[in-house]
Write an enzyme that holds these catalytic residues in place. Structure first.
Site, PDB file in Angstrom:
ATOM      1  N   ASN A   1       0.853  -1.189   0.000  1.00 50.00           N
ATOM      2  CA  ASN A   1       0.000   0.000   0.000  1.00 50.00           C
ATOM      3  C   ASN A   1       0.892   1.244   0.000  1.00 50.00           C
ATOM      4  OD1 ASN A   1      -1.470   2.302   0.946  1.00 50.00           O
ATOM      5  ND2 ASN A   1      -3.075   0.935   1.702  1.00 50.00           N
TER       6      ASN A   1
ATOM      7  N   GLU B   1      11.361   0.596   9.606  1.00 53.50           N
ATOM      8  CA  GLU B   1      12.517   1.127  10.322  1.00 53.50           C
ATOM      9  C   GLU B   1      13.542   1.804   9.433  1.00 53.50           C
ATOM     10  OE1 GLU B   1      13.145  -1.219  13.823  1.00 53.50           O
ATOM     11  OE2 GLU B   1      12.174  -2.936  12.900  1.00 53.50           O
TER      12      GLU B   1
HETATM   13 MO1  MOS Z   1      10.848  -2.404  16.333  1.00 59.39          MO
HETATM   14  S1  MOS Z   1      12.416  -1.641  17.385  1.00 59.39           S
HETATM   15  O1  MOS Z   1      11.396  -4.061  16.402  1.00 59.39           O
HETATM   16  O2  MOS Z   1       9.401  -2.300  17.156  1.00 59.39           O
END
Ligand code: MOS
Length: 743
Positions: free
Chosen positions: A635, A709
């Site tokens: 998405n 991340e």
């Molecule tokens: Mo992430 S630091 O694995 O929630």
């Protein structure tokens, strides 16, 4: 055999959040919104010292306060079946659950006051007036004996490298060495850690935000000595997690213990200042980078050493060195970690753990080397582009980093960047600087399960105990389910966020969508196969005998692959078979053989512009362009949102976030969002995230890499490099604040 998957009907669409209307209307109930009948409120009292023990609590004064029902302290805290220091998972917290009066860090829970109202509990906690036997704490990085940990991060080797590092430096025409420091960051999701707990005999119902329902269920079963089946955790909506809700923390469990103590439902919400202690943080680091290169920029040696700190009583070690293991080609690589103990709460995973802090040092160092070599920083990175994963020499399952560099540079206008610093000013006389950095994060997977049910009414139900901490699981899992089954999304009911559902894995480590999404996909294929079985073996079905050719599922119908005009609706197949539904379970997990053969990472390139006031040193990020490649994009709208969130945290790491620890008391001196700075809208004027196309046939059947991340990595370094480019001053102590720039 049914079609493996249909492409593009729902996957790839920039749908808005399925949970959006519930969130904006307030219909979405977060953990603290639950109020079982007879519920009491609990407030923690936390330690003002960082080391020693509690010698006295004025329990009588607290209990005398109107509305206070009880005070839970080591005197009366329910006994546990297991020591809270015993770990069932190597990365779980050692917990502080009032089993003794010891104090191991400031802001550690030392008592819980339970009252009819929040106000009474708060007042009761203030009346406890603790007295301590205090010992001198040590909270400084390297302040205690430095040692080599057994492992770092999520079980990675402490040391890893390849080639002869000394020979690499010996053959280098240019060498650079620099040490970078990053500050401690404390987990401060908008929603603090909360429990609404209700016991019914030895059965527990718990509303708590968690990134891993089944891991939490397992830990609680062990601590309370009850079967996992007796525990029902609801976690439909989270106000962020970022790693601090991956493993259940002390405050959440204290709420459960309080409910047990008083025999009534209890709500405990961690107060903002209490977030600076027992729920984990990103530890401060001191990283030394030594680089050696030939005149053309070819790296001959890359040595990354990290010193960090962990708590006195636990083992988590920030794994900054990981990034240097898989990012740049170099004839020799050495990555090492050392750690010292401190009287602090245990550090834990925080968004892009390891890579975030590691990347800012590596990307700064590359920039410094580029200056020494008089090379463009992008050119230096391209010169050392890793065609295979350094150290392991495994091929990448996919890697569109070159395209990320190019598309980001083009969009940003990088080719117009003057090589030397202090060359650009804006119309108001502010110094302008441009910097860049590489982003990367592993494309990991956990193991998860899902169940898919195709119902006779032409709808489907898909269930998995996945968690949506804001990243969009409610939406993207439904998209994957819709395409998997061949139904419109509005005919797919999704259930997640409940520990009674099949284990959906962890919403963490950027593995959530890859794991639970793969499980959902597998479950849908299983359910379709069951449906197909019913049809192709039934003479009355137009699909009779289609076994070899197979079928295709679309629009709630199964059709013969070799003759799509012969089709039948899901409802008709089930009706004739006299069934209400068919269901199947599916597993999502990485293929061990592929994961051994290939290195799997997402990549990106981030370009930053900053403006710096030449007199005041005030720094503003004015432009951030990131280009990321992370396999199939389920998405684009929500993926962009993840990239933006990561990039904003990059701004935070570079310029804002800094928990200040008082070295005498061991206390965090800025435990609030007024003095602990995070970027606000005014700090982030223009963000752009480019989604670079990448097809990965190896990571998982859907080709999904995580996106949660990677945005931080690259960004913080790019900003640091832009600050240098604007000012000519290299600040190696993060966050870069104006005092450091002027000093
Ligand atoms: Mo992430 S630091 O694995 O929630």
């Amino acid at each position: 055999m049914t079609e493996r998957m249909r492409h593009g009907a729902s996957i790839g669409q920039p749908l808005t959040r399925r949970d959006g209307p519930a969130k904006v209307t307030g219909a979405a109930r977060y953990s603290a919104d639950f109020h079982p009948g007879g519920m009491l409120h609990a407030v923690m009292a936390v330690s003002a010292i960082a080391r020693g023990r509690v010698t006295h609590l004025d329990v009588a004064a607290a209990k005398a306060h109107p509305g206070v029902v009880d005070v839970m302290s080591p005197e009366n805290a329910p006994a546990l079946a297991k020591s809270p220091d015993e770990k069932d998972n190597p990365f779980a917290f050692r917990l502080d659950l009032l089993q003794n009066g010891n104090v191991r860090y400031a802001n550690q829970p030392i008592a819980v006051v339970i009252a009819e109202t929040l106000e009474a509990a708060t007042e009761g906690a203030a009346l406890l007036n603790p007295r301590y036997e205090a010992e001198t704490p040590s909270v400084e990085l390297g302040g205690e004996t430095i040692f080599t940990p057994d492992s770092v991060g999520a079980g990675s080797p402490t040391q890893e490298g390849s080639g002869d590092i000394e020979a690499g430096f010996a053959s280098a025409g240019t060498r650079m060495e620099a040490t970078y420091e990053t500050a401690a960051q404390y987990h401060n999701a908008l929603e603090p850690h909360t429990s609404v707990a209700q016991w019914d005999g030895d059965r527990l119902t718990l509303h708590t935000p968690t990134q891993a329902l089944w891991i939490a269920k397992g830990r609680l079963a062990g601590l309370f000595g009850i079967p996992q089946e007796n525990i029902h955790i609801v976690s439909h909506y989270l106000g962020g997690g970022f790693g601090s809700k991956g493993f259940i923390s002390s405050p959440q469990i204290l709420g459960i213990m309080a409910a047990k103590l008083v025999g009534r439902p209890v709500k405990l919400v961690t107060r903002r200042e209490q977030m600076f202690g027992s729920v984990g943080h990103r530890a401060a680091t001191r990283q030394t980078l030594k680089l050696g290169a030939k005149a053309d920029g070819t790296l001959t040696a890359l040595d990354h050493h990290t010193l960090t700190l962990t708590s006195r009583h636990d083992d988590f070690v920030e794994a900054c060195g990981l990034i240097a293991r898989h990012l740049y080609a170099s004839e020799a690589i050495a990555t090492t970690h050392a750690v010292s103990r401190a009287d602090i709460g245990t550090p834990i995973f925080m968004r892009a753990p390891g890579e975030a802090s590691g990347s800012v040092a590596v990307e700064s160092a590359l920039d410094e080397l580029a200056l020494q070599l008089d090379m463009d920083p992008l050119e230096l990175r391209l010169k050392n582009y890793a065609e295979v994963e350094p150290i392991t020499h495994r091929p990448f399952s996919s890697k569109a980093l070159r395209e990320c560099y190019a598309q980001g540079a083009e969009r940003f206008g990088w080719s117009k960047r003057p090589r030397q610093p202090r060359q650009m000013r804006d119309e108001n006389g502010l110094r302008v600087g441009w910097g860049m950095g590489t982003a990367t994060y592993p494309a990991g997977m956990m193991q998860g399960e899902a169940r898919a049910t195709i119902r006779a009414d032409g709808t489907a139900l898909v269930e998995t105990a996945a968690q949506d901490m804001g990243q969009g699981a409610w939406t993207v899992l439904a998209q994957i389910a819709a395409d998997g089954i061949g139904l419109d999304g509005d005919r797919v009911e999704l259930r997640i966020g409940d520990s009674d559902l099949p284990n959906g894995g962890l919403a963490g480590g950027s593995t959530g969508t890859a794991t639970s999404g793969s499980a959902v996909h597998a479950a849908t294929q299983g359910a379709l196969a069951a449906l197909e079985d019913l049809a192709v073996n039934d003479r009355a079905s137009p699909l009779y005998g289609a076994g070899n050719a197979g079928t295709v599922a679309e629009g709630g119908r199964l059709a013969r692959r070799d003759d799509p005009t012969r089709s039948e609706s899901f409802s008709d197949i089930l009706a004739r078979a006299g069934k209400d539904s068919v269901e199947a379970k599916g597993t999502g997990a990485g293929d061990p053989a592929s994961r051994k053969t290939y290195a799997m990472h997402a990549h990106g390139a981030v370009y930053a512009e900053v403006k710096v006031d030449p007199d005041l040193g005030q720094i503003r990020v004015t432009r951030l362009v990131g280009a990321f490649a992370a396999g199939r994009i389920v998405n684009p709208r929500l993926v962009r949102s993840q990239y933006y969130g990561g990039m904003i945290w990059g701004v935070s790491l570079a310029l804002h976030e800094h928990a200040v620890l008082d070295t005498r008391s061991g206390r965090v001196m800025n435990p609030n969002l007024a003095e602990y700075h995070v970027p606000v809208n005014a700090d982030v004027p223009s963000l752009e995230a480019i989604l670079v196309e990448e097809h990965d046939p190896h990571v998982n059947p859907l080709g999904i890499k995580g996106v949660g991340e990677i945005g931080i990595t690259g960004t913080a370094g790019a900003i640091a490099n832009a600050v240098w480019h604007a000012t000519g001053t290299r600040v190696r102590d993060f966050p870069i604040t104006l005092d450091k720039l002027l000093g």
